[in-house]
Write a protein that holds these residues in place. Structure first.
Motif, PDB file in Angstrom:
ATOM      1  N   VAL A 185     -15.546  64.783  -6.575  1.00  0.00           N
ATOM      2  CA  VAL A 185     -14.997  64.629  -7.926  1.00  0.00           C
ATOM      3  C   VAL A 185     -15.750  63.511  -8.632  1.00  0.00           C
ATOM      4  N   GLY A 186     -16.054  63.734  -9.908  1.00  0.00           N
ATOM      5  CA  GLY A 186     -16.722  62.720 -10.717  1.00  0.00           C
ATOM      6  C   GLY A 186     -18.162  63.078 -11.033  1.00  0.00           C
ATOM      7  N   LYS A 187     -18.626  62.559 -12.169  1.00  0.00           N
ATOM      8  CA  LYS A 187     -19.987  62.865 -12.613  1.00  0.00           C
ATOM      9  C   LYS A 187     -21.037  62.297 -11.673  1.00  0.00           C
ATOM     10  N   ASP A 188     -20.694  61.223 -10.983  1.00  0.00           N
ATOM     11  CA  ASP A 188     -21.647  60.613 -10.063  1.00  0.00           C
ATOM     12  C   ASP A 188     -21.576  61.225  -8.664  1.00  0.00           C
ATOM     13  N   ASN A 189     -20.720  62.213  -8.508  1.00  0.00           N
ATOM     14  CA  ASN A 189     -20.540  62.823  -7.189  1.00  0.00           C
ATOM     15  C   ASN A 189     -20.439  64.349  -7.334  1.00  0.00           C
ATOM     16  N   PRO A 190     -21.518  65.003  -7.775  1.00  0.00           N
ATOM     17  CA  PRO A 190     -21.480  66.449  -8.020  1.00  0.00           C
ATOM     18  C   PRO A 190     -21.405  67.257  -6.730  1.00  0.00           C
ATOM     19  N   ASN A 191     -20.987  68.489  -6.886  1.00  0.00           N
ATOM     20  CA  ASN A 191     -20.938  69.427  -5.767  1.00  0.00           C
ATOM     21  C   ASN A 191     -22.175  70.326  -5.805  1.00  0.00           C
ATOM     22  N   TYR A 192     -22.997  70.218  -4.799  1.00  0.00           N
ATOM     23  CA  TYR A 192     -24.160  71.090  -4.692  1.00  0.00           C
ATOM     24  C   TYR A 192     -23.751  72.306  -3.866  1.00  0.00           C
ATOM     25  N   VAL A 193     -23.682  73.452  -4.530  1.00  0.00           N
ATOM     26  CA  VAL A 193     -23.198  74.675  -3.895  1.00  0.00           C
ATOM     27  C   VAL A 193     -24.358  75.628  -3.696  1.00  0.00           C
ATOM     28  N   ARG A 194     -24.465  76.162  -2.493  1.00  0.00           N
ATOM     29  CA  ARG A 194     -25.512  77.128  -2.162  1.00  0.00           C
ATOM     30  C   ARG A 194     -24.840  78.462  -1.859  1.00  0.00           C
ATOM     31  N   ILE A 195     -25.218  79.488  -2.615  1.00  0.00           N
ATOM     32  CA  ILE A 195     -24.639  80.825  -2.466  1.00  0.00           C
ATOM     33  C   ILE A 195     -25.701  81.723  -1.841  1.00  0.00           C
ATOM     34  N   ILE A 196     -25.323  82.385  -0.766  1.00  0.00           N
ATOM     35  CA  ILE A 196     -26.259  83.232  -0.017  1.00  0.00           C
ATOM     36  C   ILE A 196     -25.676  84.630   0.104  1.00  0.00           C
ATOM     37  N   ALA A 197     -26.491  85.648  -0.190  1.00  0.00           N
ATOM     38  CA  ALA A 197     -26.067  87.045  -0.094  1.00  0.00           C
ATOM     39  C   ALA A 197     -27.085  87.828   0.731  1.00  0.00           C
TER      40      ALA A 197
ATOM     41  N   ASN B 214     -35.364  89.259   2.428  1.00  0.00           N
ATOM     42  CA  ASN B 214     -34.220  90.163   2.256  1.00  0.00           C
ATOM     43  C   ASN B 214     -32.882  89.451   2.048  1.00  0.00           C
ATOM     44  N   ILE B 215     -32.928  88.147   1.731  1.00  0.00           N
ATOM     45  CA  ILE B 215     -31.681  87.454   1.392  1.00  0.00           C
ATOM     46  C   ILE B 215     -31.799  86.830   0.008  1.00  0.00           C
ATOM     47  N   GLN B 216     -30.669  86.619  -0.612  1.00  0.00           N
ATOM     48  CA  GLN B 216     -30.626  85.949  -1.916  1.00  0.00           C
ATOM     49  C   GLN B 216     -30.038  84.558  -1.725  1.00  0.00           C
ATOM     50  N   ILE B 217     -30.740  83.561  -2.232  1.00  0.00           N
ATOM     51  CA  ILE B 217     -30.240  82.185  -2.217  1.00  0.00           C
ATOM     52  C   ILE B 217     -30.149  81.711  -3.661  1.00  0.00           C
ATOM     53  N   HIS B 218     -28.952  81.312  -4.053  1.00  0.00           N
ATOM     54  CA  HIS B 218     -28.710  80.871  -5.430  1.00  0.00           C
ATOM     55  C   HIS B 218     -27.967  79.545  -5.372  1.00  0.00           C
ATOM     56  N   CYS B 219     -28.473  78.555  -6.086  1.00  0.00           N
ATOM     57  CA  CYS B 219     -27.888  77.210  -6.044  1.00  0.00           C
ATOM     58  C   CYS B 219     -27.217  76.852  -7.369  1.00  0.00           C
ATOM     59  N   LYS B 220     -26.110  76.136  -7.267  1.00  0.00           N
ATOM     60  CA  LYS B 220     -25.382  75.670  -8.444  1.00  0.00           C
ATOM     61  C   LYS B 220     -24.961  74.223  -8.226  1.00  0.00           C
ATOM     62  N   THR B 221     -24.920  73.471  -9.316  1.00  0.00           N
ATOM     63  CA  THR B 221     -24.383  72.111  -9.293  1.00  0.00           C
ATOM     64  C   THR B 221     -23.117  72.096 -10.136  1.00  0.00           C
ATOM     65  N   ILE B 222     -22.019  71.726  -9.522  1.00  0.00           N
ATOM     66  CA  ILE B 222     -20.723  71.772 -10.198  1.00  0.00           C
ATOM     67  C   ILE B 222     -20.137  70.369 -10.215  1.00  0.00           C
ATOM     68  N   VAL B 223     -19.821  69.910 -11.406  1.00  0.00           N
ATOM     69  CA  VAL B 223     -19.243  68.576 -11.578  1.00  0.00           C
ATOM     70  C   VAL B 223     -17.772  68.732 -11.948  1.00  0.00           C
ATOM     71  N   ILE B 224     -16.919  68.091 -11.189  1.00  0.00           N
ATOM     72  CA  ILE B 224     -15.486  68.101 -11.487  1.00  0.00           C
ATOM     73  C   ILE B 224     -15.153  66.801 -12.204  1.00  0.00           C
ATOM     74  N   ASP B 225     -14.669  66.917 -13.413  1.00  0.00           N
ATOM     75  CA  ASP B 225     -14.352  65.747 -14.229  1.00  0.00           C
ATOM     76  C   ASP B 225     -13.057  65.133 -13.721  1.00  0.00           C
TER      77      ASP B 225
END
Length: 217
Positions: free
Chosen positions: A154-166, A179-190
């Motif tokens: 939680v917090g702008k200084d502590n983002p969640n680095y999420v890795r999605i694999i299919a 043959n795999i998909q790797i998609h990354c997202k950075t999610i910040v919880i205010d």
């Protein structure tokens, strides 16, 4: 008198002959039935291993998230890797629904009967990744229904680095960057965001105080 004796002997002869014929047919039936049972049993012995429920269960048990993650950890979690393979698209983490992950099957991707698309989501914790969701998309629905993600940071200084694999489930024993998909997202919880859940069990005065405290932060 002689004629009567001959008649009686003839009758007994026919009776004995009839009994012998019946016994012969009975033995044939027994032998034939025994042959059919033996033949059927031999046939089942040949066919059963290929179609038995036990084998089907064993095939299903051959896949597990834990085994796949352990086998392909270096492939999944190399931070430099993000593939161009697209099995799912419109990958969204909706913060207004408790940070739920949703997606749909990419255009042109066909799912064979008996196969699924496995979608895993991981969040980075220190130097490792933790599995926070694992779902499968089948050929009937062709979409990933929203899956809530338990994001720890939680917090702008502590983002969640999420890795999605299919990947295709039927290919789990031969996965690669091809043959795999790797998609990354950075999610910040205010952390200043109003938390409705914290006010559910509060009285009106407590709720007003909670809102004012959030506004004043």
């Amino acid at each position: 008198m002689l004629k009567k004796i001959l008649f009686i002997i003839l009758v007994f002869s026919f009776m004995i002959a009839g009994s012998l014929v019946c016994m012969a047919y009975g033995d044939d039936d027994i032998v034939e039935s025994s042959y059919l049972v033996t033949e059927s049993t031999d046939f089942l012995d040949l066919v059963a291993p290929a179609v038995s429920i036990e084998n089907i269960v064993l095939q299903e048990e051959g896949y597990s998230d834990e085994a796949v993650i352990e086998k392909y950890s270096s492939l999944f979690f190399d931070t430099e890797d993000e593939t161009e393979i697209e099995l799912i698209r419109d990958i969204v983490v909706n913060e207004f629904h408790n940070y739920a992950l949703s997606a749909i099957i990419a255009e042109g991707v066909q799912i064979d009967e008996g196969d699924n698309i496995v979608v895993m989501a991981f969040v980075q914790k220190d130097d490792s990744f933790e599995l926070i969701a694992s779902e499968e998309v089948n050929r009937l629905y062709m979409c990933l229904e929203p899956v809530e993600l338990n994001l720890p940071h939680v917090g702008k200084d502590n983002p969640n680095y999420v890795r999605i694999i299919a990947f295709r489930k039927n290919s789990y024993d031969n996965l690669s960057l091809a043959n795999i998909q790797i998609h990354c997202k950075t999610i910040v919880i205010d952390n200043k965001k109003f938390d409705f859940e914290s006010t559910i069990h509060k009285g009106p005065l407590d709720t007003i105080k909670h809102v004012n405290s959030k506004i004043g932060e």
